[in-house]
Design a protein around this motif. Sequence first.
Motif: not given
Length: 358
Positions: A242-256, A296-302
């Motif tokens: 679960m992520q706590n806001n709209d800040t994009v931080g997670l990235q996944i490896r796909h198609d190189g 500019t933005n902090t982020r929290i993930s669970f």
Amino acid sequence: MGSIEKAIRVGKESECVQEMVNMDPSFIPQKYLRSEDERAKDNIVDISLNYSSQIPILDLALLFNGDKGELEKLDKACEEWGFFQIINHGIPAEVLVNINNGAAGFFKLPLEEKRKYPFDPFTRQGYGLYYPHTEGQKLDWCDSIAYRLYPSHLRKPELWPAKPPSFKDAVETYSTEVRKVAGKLFGCLSLIMGMEREEGLLELQKELQILMRVNYYPTCSSPDKVLGLSPHSDPSSITILMQNNDTVGLQIRHDGGWVPVKPVPNSLIINVGDVLEMWSNGKYKSIEHRAVTSETNTRISFGAFVMPNIDVEIEPLEEMLSVQQKPAKYKKVKFGDYLTYALRQKMDGKANIEEYKT
């Protein structure tokens, strides 16, 4: 303050990125800086290619009710992406808000207060550096607190923060809800993996373990030079994020390349873990992922890591082998041994599971 003085001062608090940023937002210790060669290998998929919007979004209510079309989407998502987001998961919005607020309040506490709950490397609970600083491993630009949610007898209540006052109850409530979600997902996965009973995968894991890691990503003056979380796959069966806001931080490896994951409001992100990849004999992939930071933005993930009992032996399921008509691609391994091995290594993509291929 001179660079040497600054390094000495910040080094004393280097296990707390948030404190370093508070002291001097512009200073980044060497142990966090990625090399130019590593940064040059980055291949961020252009958002204009619309990959982010292609990450599957599934309806858990439909899945749980046995909707054939939704189950087919689940099978395809696990095979082609290893990541998907779920909506209609049944966790009340209030529960998500409460744990978000509790975590935000905890990370705002003075460092002295947070240090009352020091990380225990044996049980992997508490506040502090989650992964060991192995040789050649750069540190991640994040702080964390970890909880053992289930089985409840393995919890260390003294490491569950008493402040903010509502945080402990919020974690307890969320843990109950996330276990329900895990149970529903395992029921659906049992069906698409050809098991005779919906309870098949859940029973296979015996006494289910759930460990939650709450990550706080402070701002960074040069976000391209650090990583919030190094590239890795999870040693779990599945991970519920679960992520706590709209800040994009997670990235996944796909198609190189690295695809940014845009959070869908009130959704949960599910990713295939190494155990599920082994059970499926490689049909489903535990996709490599990482976290980046923001200026500019902090982020929290669970992240709730759902895992088998440590005594469970992991190997490709007969149901998957008979359908694929292929030999087992993974060695049999006791989960506790695999987890111990994975936690002792530096985070390096999918290196852990590669060691257990036949």
